[in-house]
Design a protein around this motif. Structure first.
Motif, short mmCIF file in Angstrom:
data_model
loop_
_atom_site.label_atom_id
_atom_site.label_comp_id
_atom_site.label_asym_id
_atom_site.label_seq_id
_atom_site.Cartn_x
_atom_site.Cartn_y
_atom_site.Cartn_z
N HIS A 139 0.82 -1.22 0.00
CA HIS A 139 0.00 0.00 0.00
C HIS A 139 0.85 1.26 0.00
O HIS A 139 0.45 2.29 -0.55
N HIS A 140 2.01 1.21 0.62
CA HIS A 140 2.95 2.33 0.60
C HIS A 140 3.25 2.72 -0.84
O HIS A 140 3.18 3.89 -1.23
N ASN A 141 3.56 1.72 -1.64
CA ASN A 141 3.87 1.95 -3.06
C ASN A 141 2.61 2.26 -3.86
O ASN A 141 2.61 3.17 -4.70
N SER A 142 1.53 1.55 -3.60
CA SER A 142 0.31 1.69 -4.40
C SER A 142 -0.39 3.02 -4.16
O SER A 142 -0.95 3.62 -5.08
N MET A 143 -0.37 3.50 -2.91
CA MET A 143 -1.02 4.76 -2.58
C MET A 143 -0.09 5.95 -2.79
O MET A 143 -0.54 7.05 -3.07
N GLY A 144 1.21 5.74 -2.59
CA GLY A 144 2.20 6.70 -3.04
C GLY A 144 2.51 7.89 -2.17
O GLY A 144 3.23 8.79 -2.61
N ALA A 145 2.01 7.92 -0.93
CA ALA A 145 2.30 9.08 -0.07
C ALA A 145 3.65 8.90 0.63
O ALA A 145 3.76 8.83 1.85
N VAL A 146 4.70 8.80 -0.18
CA VAL A 146 6.03 8.48 0.34
C VAL A 146 6.80 9.74 0.70
O VAL A 146 6.52 10.84 0.19
N ALA A 147 7.81 9.59 1.56
CA ALA A 147 8.70 10.71 1.88
C ALA A 147 9.63 10.97 0.70
O ALA A 147 10.21 10.05 0.13
N GLY A 148 9.75 12.24 0.33
CA GLY A 148 10.70 12.61 -0.71
C GLY A 148 12.12 12.54 -0.20
O GLY A 148 12.36 12.51 1.02
N PRO A 149 13.12 12.53 -1.10
CA PRO A 149 14.51 12.36 -0.67
C PRO A 149 15.03 13.48 0.23
O PRO A 149 15.77 13.21 1.18
N PHE A 150 14.65 14.73 -0.02
CA PHE A 150 15.13 15.82 0.84
C PHE A 150 14.48 15.74 2.21
O PHE A 150 15.15 15.96 3.24
N ASP A 151 13.18 15.42 2.25
CA ASP A 151 12.51 15.23 3.55
C ASP A 151 13.13 14.08 4.32
O ASP A 151 13.31 14.16 5.55
N ALA A 152 13.45 12.98 3.62
CA ALA A 152 14.09 11.85 4.28
C ALA A 152 15.45 12.25 4.84
O ALA A 152 15.82 11.87 5.96
N PHE A 153 16.19 13.03 4.08
CA PHE A 153 17.51 13.51 4.52
C PHE A 153 17.39 14.35 5.79
O PHE A 153 18.14 14.16 6.76
N LEU A 154 16.44 15.28 5.82
CA LEU A 154 16.27 16.14 7.00
C LEU A 154 15.82 15.33 8.22
O LEU A 154 16.29 15.56 9.34
#
Length: 381
Positions: A228-243
Protein backbone atom coordinates in the motif's frame (compact mmCIF):
# COMPACT_ATOMS: atom_id res chain seq x y z
CA UNK A 1 24.47 -3.49 13.00
CA UNK A 2 24.72 -5.46 16.23
CA UNK A 3 21.44 -5.51 18.21
CA UNK A 4 23.24 -4.86 21.50
CA UNK A 5 24.33 -1.38 20.46
CA UNK A 6 22.77 1.53 22.32
CA UNK A 7 20.01 3.80 21.10
CA UNK A 8 22.11 6.76 20.01
CA UNK A 9 24.67 4.53 18.29
CA UNK A 10 21.86 3.02 16.23
CA UNK A 11 20.34 6.45 15.59
CA UNK A 12 23.62 7.75 14.19
CA UNK A 13 24.75 4.68 12.23
CA UNK A 14 21.84 2.37 11.26
CA UNK A 15 21.28 2.55 7.51
CA UNK A 16 24.00 5.17 7.24
CA UNK A 17 27.21 3.42 6.27
CA UNK A 18 29.76 5.72 4.57
CA UNK A 19 29.15 6.02 0.83
CA UNK A 20 31.21 3.26 -0.89
CA UNK A 21 32.16 5.53 -3.81
CA UNK A 22 33.19 8.72 -2.01
CA UNK A 23 33.41 7.81 1.67
CA UNK A 24 30.81 10.48 2.56
CA UNK A 25 29.65 9.84 6.13
CA UNK A 26 26.18 11.31 5.51
CA UNK A 27 23.87 9.49 3.06
CA UNK A 28 23.49 11.63 -0.07
CA UNK A 29 20.21 13.08 -1.30
CA UNK A 30 19.22 10.98 -4.31
CA UNK A 31 17.14 13.61 -6.12
CA UNK A 32 16.08 11.32 -8.93
CA UNK A 33 12.75 9.96 -10.09
CA UNK A 34 14.00 6.97 -12.08
CA UNK A 35 17.00 4.65 -12.42
CA UNK A 36 18.90 3.06 -15.31
CA UNK A 37 18.20 -0.64 -15.61
CA UNK A 38 20.80 -3.12 -16.78
CA UNK A 39 18.49 -4.81 -19.24
CA UNK A 40 14.75 -5.42 -18.80
CA UNK A 41 14.20 -6.31 -15.16
CA UNK A 42 17.87 -5.78 -14.33
CA UNK A 43 17.63 -3.41 -11.37
CA UNK A 44 20.68 -1.89 -9.68
CA UNK A 45 20.20 -2.33 -5.95
CA UNK A 46 16.51 -2.99 -6.44
CA UNK A 47 15.67 0.56 -7.51
CA UNK A 48 13.48 1.37 -10.51
CA UNK A 49 11.30 4.40 -9.62
CA UNK A 50 11.48 6.64 -6.55
CA UNK A 51 7.88 6.13 -5.47
CA UNK A 52 8.75 2.46 -5.05
CA UNK A 53 12.15 3.04 -3.50
CA UNK A 54 14.82 5.70 -3.11
CA UNK A 55 18.24 5.18 -1.46
CA UNK A 56 17.88 8.22 0.81
CA UNK A 57 14.49 6.99 1.97
CA UNK A 58 15.88 3.48 2.43
CA UNK A 59 18.52 4.88 4.79
CA UNK A 60 15.81 6.59 6.83
CA UNK A 61 13.57 3.53 6.89
CA UNK A 62 16.42 1.30 8.02
CA UNK A 63 17.21 3.72 10.83
CA UNK A 64 13.55 4.02 11.88
CA UNK A 65 13.30 0.24 12.19
CA UNK A 66 16.50 0.12 14.22
CA UNK A 67 15.52 2.78 16.76
CA UNK A 68 12.01 1.34 17.26
CA UNK A 69 13.23 -2.26 17.56
CA UNK A 70 11.33 -3.38 14.46
CA UNK A 71 12.27 -5.34 11.37
CA UNK A 72 10.97 -2.90 8.75
CA UNK A 73 10.30 0.81 8.64
CA UNK A 74 8.35 2.90 6.15
CA UNK A 75 8.69 6.66 5.63
CA UNK A 76 5.68 8.72 4.56
CA UNK A 77 4.89 12.24 3.44
CA UNK A 78 3.09 12.94 6.75
CA UNK A 79 1.96 11.24 9.93
CA UNK A 80 -1.64 11.13 8.72
CA UNK A 81 -0.52 9.53 5.45
CA UNK A 82 1.07 6.79 7.57
CA UNK A 83 -2.12 6.39 9.62
CA UNK A 84 -4.30 6.23 6.52
CA UNK A 85 -2.04 3.54 5.05
CA UNK A 86 -2.43 1.42 8.19
CA UNK A 87 -6.21 1.52 7.81
CA UNK A 88 -6.24 0.79 4.07
CA UNK A 89 -3.63 -1.95 4.25
CA UNK A 90 -4.95 -3.92 7.20
CA UNK A 91 -8.69 -3.26 7.45
CA UNK A 92 -11.76 -3.71 5.25
CA UNK A 93 -15.20 -2.05 5.08
CA UNK A 94 -17.27 -3.26 8.02
CA UNK A 95 -14.30 -3.69 10.34
CA UNK A 96 -14.36 -1.95 13.73
CA UNK A 97 -11.60 -0.08 15.56
CA UNK A 98 -11.38 1.12 19.16
CA UNK A 99 -9.71 4.55 19.38
CA UNK A 100 -8.85 6.75 22.38
CA UNK A 101 -11.61 9.06 23.59
CA UNK A 102 -8.98 11.81 23.70
CA UNK A 103 -7.13 11.07 20.46
CA UNK A 104 -5.29 13.65 18.39
CA UNK A 105 -7.79 15.76 16.46
CA UNK A 106 -6.33 14.79 13.09
CA UNK A 107 -6.61 11.09 13.93
CA UNK A 108 -10.22 11.57 15.01
CA UNK A 109 -10.97 13.46 11.78
CA UNK A 110 -9.41 10.63 9.73
CA UNK A 111 -11.63 8.04 11.40
CA UNK A 112 -14.80 10.11 11.69
CA UNK A 113 -14.83 12.04 8.41
CA UNK A 114 -12.81 9.82 6.03
CA UNK A 115 -12.69 6.18 7.12
CA UNK A 116 -16.38 5.95 8.01
CA UNK A 117 -17.29 6.94 4.43
CA UNK A 118 -15.26 3.93 3.35
CA UNK A 119 -17.30 1.67 5.65
CA UNK A 120 -15.02 1.53 8.69
CA UNK A 121 -16.61 1.65 12.13
CA UNK A 122 -15.05 2.96 15.34
CA UNK A 123 -15.79 3.43 19.02
CA UNK A 124 -14.01 5.96 21.22
CA UNK A 125 -13.12 4.62 24.66
CA UNK A 126 -10.91 5.68 27.58
CA UNK A 127 -7.76 3.66 26.88
CA UNK A 128 -6.64 4.11 30.48
CA UNK A 129 -9.49 1.76 31.45
CA UNK A 130 -8.95 -1.85 30.37
CA UNK A 131 -12.55 -2.82 31.13
CA UNK A 132 -13.88 0.10 29.08
CA UNK A 133 -11.75 -0.92 26.09
CA UNK A 134 -12.94 -4.52 26.42
CA UNK A 135 -16.55 -3.33 26.54
CA UNK A 136 -16.00 -1.20 23.41
CA UNK A 137 -14.78 -4.20 21.40
CA UNK A 138 -17.15 -6.42 19.43
CA UNK A 139 -17.05 -9.30 16.97
CA UNK A 140 -15.96 -6.94 14.17
CA UNK A 141 -13.11 -5.31 16.12
CA UNK A 142 -9.91 -5.82 14.17
CA UNK A 143 -7.72 -3.12 15.72
CA UNK A 144 -7.11 -1.19 18.93
CA UNK A 145 -5.54 2.21 18.31
CA UNK A 146 -3.47 3.61 21.17
CA UNK A 147 -1.87 6.95 21.87
CA UNK A 148 0.30 7.16 24.97
CA UNK A 149 0.79 9.80 26.18
CA UNK A 150 -2.38 11.06 24.50
CA UNK A 151 -2.68 14.36 22.69
CA UNK A 152 -3.49 16.76 24.35
CA UNK A 153 -4.61 15.37 27.74
CA UNK A 154 -1.42 13.36 28.40
CA UNK A 155 -3.28 10.26 29.52
CA UNK A 156 -1.25 7.06 29.79
CA UNK A 157 -2.31 3.69 28.39
CA UNK A 158 -0.78 0.43 29.58
CA UNK A 159 0.52 -0.90 26.25
CA UNK A 160 1.32 -4.37 27.54
CA UNK A 161 -2.11 -4.96 29.08
CA UNK A 162 -3.98 -3.55 26.08
CA UNK A 163 -1.90 -5.64 23.68
CA UNK A 164 -2.72 -8.77 25.67
CA UNK A 165 -6.43 -7.91 25.63
CA UNK A 166 -6.48 -7.13 21.92
CA UNK A 167 -4.53 -10.20 20.91
CA UNK A 168 -6.87 -12.46 22.90
CA UNK A 169 -9.66 -10.96 20.76
CA UNK A 170 -7.62 -11.42 17.54
CA UNK A 171 -7.22 -7.67 17.06
CA UNK A 172 -4.07 -5.80 16.05
CA UNK A 173 -2.56 -3.08 18.22
CA UNK A 174 -1.30 0.20 16.76
CA UNK A 175 0.57 2.64 19.00
CA UNK A 176 1.03 6.27 18.02
CA UNK A 177 4.40 6.87 19.68
CA UNK A 178 4.78 10.49 18.53
CA UNK A 179 4.61 12.13 21.98
CA UNK A 180 7.05 9.74 23.62
CA UNK A 181 9.48 9.14 20.72
CA UNK A 182 11.40 5.86 20.30
CA UNK A 183 13.99 7.13 22.76
CA UNK A 184 11.54 7.13 25.66
CA UNK A 185 9.21 4.26 24.74
CA UNK A 186 9.41 1.02 22.73
CA UNK A 187 5.85 -0.17 22.00
CA UNK A 188 6.85 -3.16 19.85
CA UNK A 189 8.77 -4.62 22.78
CA UNK A 190 5.61 -4.22 24.89
CA UNK A 191 3.44 -6.20 22.46
CA UNK A 192 2.26 -3.67 19.86
CA UNK A 193 1.98 -4.86 16.25
CA UNK A 194 2.64 -1.49 14.60
CA UNK A 195 4.07 1.84 15.67
CA UNK A 196 3.17 5.05 13.87
CA UNK A 197 4.79 8.46 14.10
CA UNK A 198 4.46 11.96 12.89
CA UNK A 199 8.19 12.31 12.25
CA UNK A 200 7.49 16.03 11.90
CA UNK A 201 7.63 16.14 15.68
CA UNK A 202 10.42 14.82 17.95
CA UNK A 203 12.07 12.54 15.38
CA UNK A 204 12.67 15.41 12.95
CA UNK A 205 12.97 17.77 15.87
CA UNK A 206 13.65 21.09 14.13
CA UNK A 207 10.24 22.18 12.77
CA UNK A 208 11.58 22.16 9.22
CA UNK A 209 10.17 18.95 7.70
CA UNK A 210 6.81 17.15 7.56
CA UNK A 211 6.80 13.36 7.58
CA UNK A 212 5.40 10.15 8.99
CA UNK A 213 6.50 6.61 9.74
CA UNK A 214 5.30 3.07 10.35
CA UNK A 215 7.51 0.44 12.00
CA UNK A 216 6.56 -3.25 12.26
CA UNK A 217 8.02 -6.62 13.21
CA UNK A 218 5.70 -9.16 11.54
CA UNK A 219 6.59 -10.04 7.94
CA UNK A 220 3.02 -10.37 6.65
CA UNK A 221 2.02 -7.02 8.11
CA UNK A 222 5.18 -5.48 6.63
CA UNK A 223 4.36 -6.86 3.18
CA UNK A 224 0.83 -5.43 3.34
CA UNK A 225 2.14 -2.02 4.39
CA UNK A 226 4.84 -2.11 1.69
CA UNK A 227 2.27 -2.87 -1.03
CA UNK A 228 0.00 0.00 0.00
CA UNK A 229 2.95 2.33 0.60
CA UNK A 230 3.87 1.95 -3.06
CA UNK A 231 0.31 1.69 -4.40
CA UNK A 232 -1.02 4.76 -2.58
CA UNK A 233 2.20 6.70 -3.04
CA UNK A 234 2.30 9.08 -0.07
CA UNK A 235 6.03 8.48 0.34
CA UNK A 236 8.70 10.71 1.88
CA UNK A 237 10.70 12.61 -0.71
CA UNK A 238 14.51 12.36 -0.67
CA UNK A 239 15.13 15.82 0.84
CA UNK A 240 12.51 15.23 3.55
CA UNK A 241 14.09 11.85 4.28
CA UNK A 242 17.51 13.51 4.52
CA UNK A 243 16.27 16.14 7.00
CA UNK A 244 14.45 13.55 9.12
CA UNK A 245 17.51 11.32 9.21
CA UNK A 246 19.60 14.30 10.30
CA UNK A 247 17.16 14.95 13.14
CA UNK A 248 17.28 11.35 14.36
CA UNK A 249 21.02 11.61 15.03
CA UNK A 250 20.43 13.98 17.96
CA UNK A 251 17.12 12.51 19.18
CA UNK A 252 18.57 11.05 22.39
CA UNK A 253 20.33 14.18 23.58
CA UNK A 254 17.40 16.39 22.59
CA UNK A 255 14.87 14.23 24.44
CA UNK A 256 16.94 14.34 27.62
CA UNK A 257 16.90 18.15 27.50
CA UNK A 258 13.17 18.27 26.63
CA UNK A 259 12.50 16.08 29.67
CA UNK A 260 14.77 18.13 31.96
CA UNK A 261 12.96 21.34 31.04
CA UNK A 262 9.46 19.87 31.13
CA UNK A 263 9.96 18.52 34.63
CA UNK A 264 10.93 22.00 35.86
CA UNK A 265 8.05 23.69 34.03
CA UNK A 266 5.50 21.16 35.30
CA UNK A 267 6.57 21.70 38.91
CA UNK A 268 6.31 25.48 38.43
CA UNK A 269 2.82 25.26 36.94
CA UNK A 270 1.65 22.84 39.64
CA UNK A 271 2.39 25.49 42.25
CA UNK A 272 0.92 28.48 40.41
CA UNK A 273 -2.27 30.12 41.66
CA UNK A 274 -3.67 30.63 38.15
CA UNK A 275 -3.36 26.95 37.20
CA UNK A 276 -6.26 24.65 38.06
CA UNK A 277 -4.70 21.37 36.89
CA UNK A 278 -1.43 20.20 35.33
CA UNK A 279 -1.37 17.18 33.04
CA UNK A 280 2.16 15.78 33.01
CA UNK A 281 2.90 12.09 33.62
CA UNK A 282 6.11 12.96 35.46
CA UNK A 283 4.13 14.42 38.36
CA UNK A 284 3.33 11.93 41.12
CA UNK A 285 -0.24 13.30 41.13
CA UNK A 286 -0.82 12.20 37.53
CA UNK A 287 -3.14 9.15 37.44
CA UNK A 288 -0.88 7.44 34.88
CA UNK A 289 2.39 8.19 36.66
CA UNK A 290 3.12 4.61 37.71
CA UNK A 291 2.31 3.10 34.31
CA UNK A 292 4.41 5.75 32.57
CA UNK A 293 7.27 4.97 34.91
CA UNK A 294 7.00 1.29 34.00
CA UNK A 295 6.99 1.66 30.21
CA UNK A 296 8.79 4.97 29.54
CA UNK A 297 12.42 5.89 30.10
CA UNK A 298 11.37 9.41 31.14
CA UNK A 299 8.16 11.41 30.94
CA UNK A 300 8.57 13.54 27.82
CA UNK A 301 8.45 17.18 26.86
CA UNK A 302 4.69 17.76 26.54
CA UNK A 303 2.57 19.44 29.22
CA UNK A 304 -1.07 20.47 29.26
CA UNK A 305 -2.72 22.57 31.94
CA UNK A 306 -6.07 24.18 32.65
CA UNK A 307 -6.34 27.88 33.41
CA UNK A 308 -8.24 28.62 36.59
CA UNK A 309 -9.91 31.68 35.01
CA UNK A 310 -11.45 29.86 32.05
CA UNK A 311 -11.31 29.81 28.27
CA UNK A 312 -10.63 33.46 27.49
CA UNK A 313 -7.85 33.62 30.07
CA UNK A 314 -6.29 30.54 28.44
CA UNK A 315 -6.50 32.17 25.00
CA UNK A 316 -5.05 35.45 26.33
CA UNK A 317 -2.19 33.57 27.99
CA UNK A 318 -1.23 32.01 24.64
CA UNK A 319 -0.95 35.51 23.15
CA UNK A 320 1.28 36.87 25.93
CA UNK A 321 4.20 34.46 25.84
CA UNK A 322 7.45 35.60 24.22
CA UNK A 323 9.83 32.63 24.39
CA UNK A 324 7.00 30.13 23.87
CA UNK A 325 5.84 30.66 20.29
CA UNK A 326 2.11 30.47 19.56
CA UNK A 327 1.83 27.72 16.98
CA UNK A 328 0.58 24.26 16.18
CA UNK A 329 2.78 21.15 16.01
CA UNK A 330 5.26 20.11 18.68
CA UNK A 331 8.53 18.35 19.35
CA UNK A 332 10.88 20.95 17.90
CA UNK A 333 13.85 22.48 19.65
CA UNK A 334 11.83 25.67 20.21
CA UNK A 335 9.06 25.87 22.80
CA UNK A 336 5.50 26.19 21.50
CA UNK A 337 2.20 27.07 23.14
CA UNK A 338 -1.30 26.55 21.79
CA UNK A 339 -4.99 26.44 22.67
CA UNK A 340 -6.09 22.92 21.59
CA UNK A 341 -9.81 23.67 21.60
CA UNK A 342 -9.44 26.36 18.96
CA UNK A 343 -6.37 25.02 17.17
CA UNK A 344 -5.13 21.41 16.88
CA UNK A 345 -8.32 19.82 18.21
CA UNK A 346 -10.94 22.09 16.67
CA UNK A 347 -12.06 19.15 14.50
CA UNK A 348 -13.21 17.35 17.67
CA UNK A 349 -15.52 20.18 18.80
CA UNK A 350 -19.00 18.92 19.63
CA UNK A 351 -17.88 15.29 19.71
CA UNK A 352 -17.05 12.94 22.58
CA UNK A 353 -13.41 13.92 21.97
CA UNK A 354 -13.95 17.65 22.59
CA UNK A 355 -11.19 19.01 24.83
CA UNK A 356 -11.70 21.41 27.77
CA UNK A 357 -12.03 25.01 26.64
CA UNK A 358 -9.62 26.23 29.33
CA UNK A 359 -6.83 23.85 28.26
CA UNK A 360 -3.39 25.08 27.19
CA UNK A 361 -0.79 22.76 25.64
CA UNK A 362 2.96 23.31 25.86
CA UNK A 363 5.67 21.70 23.79
CA UNK A 364 8.63 22.41 26.03
CA UNK A 365 11.77 23.03 23.97
CA UNK A 366 15.45 22.91 24.79
CA UNK A 367 16.02 26.58 25.63
CA UNK A 368 17.38 27.60 29.04
CA UNK A 369 14.86 26.52 31.65
CA UNK A 370 15.07 29.81 33.57
CA UNK A 371 13.95 31.70 30.47
CA UNK A 372 10.98 29.39 30.00
CA UNK A 373 9.91 29.87 33.61
CA UNK A 374 10.28 33.65 33.38
CA UNK A 375 8.16 33.70 30.23
CA UNK A 376 5.36 31.68 31.79
CA UNK A 377 5.53 33.73 34.96
CA UNK A 378 4.93 37.00 33.10
CA UNK A 379 2.27 35.47 30.83
CA UNK A 380 0.33 34.13 33.83
CA UNK A 381 0.35 37.49 35.58
Amino acid sequence: MHEAQGFSTRAIHAGQEPDPLTGAVVPPIYATSTYKQDGVGGLRGGYEYSRSGNPTRTALETCLAAIEGGTRGFAFASGLAAEDTVLRALLSPGDHVVIPDDAYGGTFRLFDKVATRWGLKYTAAPITDLDAVAAAMNADTKMVWIETPTNPLLNIADIEQLADLAHRRNALVVVDNTFASPYLQQPLALGADLVVHSTTKYIGGHSDVVGGAIVVQDGEIADAIAFHHNSMGAVAGPFDAFLTLRGIKTLGVRMDRHCDNAEVVAEFLAGHAKVAEVRYPGLSTHPGHDVAGKQMKRYGGMISFRHKDGEQAAVDLCARTEVFTLGESLGGVESLIEHPGRMTHASAAGSVLEVPADLVRLSVGIEDADDLLADLRQALR
